[in-house]
Design an enzyme around this catalytic site. Structure first.
Site, short mmCIF file in Angstrom:
data_model
loop_
_atom_site.label_atom_id
_atom_site.label_comp_id
_atom_site.label_asym_id
_atom_site.label_seq_id
_atom_site.Cartn_x
_atom_site.Cartn_y
_atom_site.Cartn_z
NE ARG A 2 -0.75 -7.51 5.91
CZ ARG A 2 -1.45 -6.42 6.13
NH1 ARG A 2 -2.64 -6.26 5.59
NH2 ARG A 2 -0.96 -5.45 6.89
N PRO A 58 -3.04 -2.07 -1.39
CG PRO A 58 -1.33 -0.95 -0.28
CD PRO A 58 -2.59 -0.72 -1.04
CG ASN A 59 0.08 -5.97 1.66
OD1 ASN A 59 0.82 -6.68 0.99
ND2 ASN A 59 0.52 -4.89 2.30
CD GLU A 62 -11.26 6.17 4.31
OE1 GLU A 62 -10.07 5.97 4.58
OE2 GLU A 62 -11.89 7.17 4.73
CG HIS A 121 -10.54 1.40 6.26
ND1 HIS A 121 -9.34 1.33 5.58
CD2 HIS A 121 -10.94 2.69 6.19
CE1 HIS A 121 -9.03 2.53 5.13
NE2 HIS A 121 -9.98 3.37 5.48
CB ALA A 134 -0.68 0.16 3.79
NE ARG A 178 -1.62 -0.96 10.94
CZ ARG A 178 -1.13 -1.40 9.78
NH1 ARG A 178 -1.67 -1.02 8.65
NH2 ARG A 178 -0.09 -2.21 9.77
CG HIS A 186 -2.84 4.60 7.55
ND1 HIS A 186 -4.08 4.75 8.16
CD2 HIS A 186 -2.75 3.28 7.26
CE1 HIS A 186 -4.67 3.58 8.23
NE2 HIS A 186 -3.89 2.67 7.69
CE1 TYR A 196 -6.48 -5.77 7.84
CE2 TYR A 196 -4.67 -7.28 8.24
CZ TYR A 196 -5.16 -5.99 8.15
OH TYR A 196 -4.33 -4.93 8.36
CG ASP A 217 -3.39 15.84 -4.00
OD1 ASP A 217 -4.13 16.29 -3.10
OD2 ASP A 217 -2.17 16.12 -4.06
CG ASN A 264 -9.79 -1.37 2.04
OD1 ASN A 264 -8.86 -0.72 2.50
ND2 ASN A 264 -10.21 -2.48 2.62
NE ARG A 293 -5.21 -2.70 12.90
CZ ARG A 293 -4.89 -3.00 11.64
NH1 ARG A 293 -5.78 -2.87 10.67
NH2 ARG A 293 -3.68 -3.44 11.34
#
Length: 162
Positions: A34, A26-27, A114, A116, A93, A127, A96, A39, A103, A90, A123
């Site tokens: 943003r 998301p985002n 992963e 980020h 949000a 987070r 976390h 970022y 799963d 990635n 952070r």
């Protein structure tokens, strides 16, 4: 590699090409708008171009997916089984909060990296924990777009010859 995965065959060079499913949460579609101080100013299209370029550099085939919806991400992960050699994610949000994404990753049992854009360990306290890291075999944080390149390189170096 997970059983049943079929890599793409490059008939010209007679080699198998690693296929990686790149998932953005998301985002991330709002990159550049943003919190650019956090970022970066590059937008989501620039990130996608960067990922495609890095993949081409390493001889990796990628499919890109982005969603703001947890269930859609879970469905996409489940759909990766038997189609991809690895997942680069990635979760944004959902890093976390999402046991469902964790799963799903465990269920498909594909190698997972992963990524980020920021260093989540520096952070806000909420987070700093990642559910995805409980499954991912490698995590890259705080490298901006370059983190995706590092994640792809990790996958290539570890799995491409298998």
């Amino acid at each position: 590699m997970a059983s049943g995965v079929m890599r793409s065959l490059d008939f010209y060079n007679n080699i198998l090409i690693m296929k990686v499913f790149v998932i953005n949460g998301p985002n991330l579609n709002m990159l550049g708008l943003r919190k650019p101080a956090l970022y970066g100013t590059g937008n989501f299209a620039a990130l996608q171009d960067f990922i495609r370029s890095a993949a081409a550099e390493f001889g990796i085939e990628v499919e890109l997916f982005q969603s703001n919806h947890e269930g859609a991400i879970v469905d996409a992960i489940q759909g990766a089984y038997g189609c991809f050699d690895a997942i680069l994610i990635n979760p944004a949000a959902y890093t976390h909060t999402s046991v469902a994404i964790l799963d799903a990753l465990k269920a498909v049992a594909l190698p997972c990296v992963e990524v980020h854009l920021t260093d989540i360990s520096t952070r806000e306290k909420f987070r700093q924990f990642s559910f995805v890291s409980l499954y991912a075999e490698h995590t890259v944080c705080g490298q901006g777009f370059e983190g995706y390149r590092q994640g792809l390189l990790y996958l290539k170096e570890k799995y491409a010859a298998q």
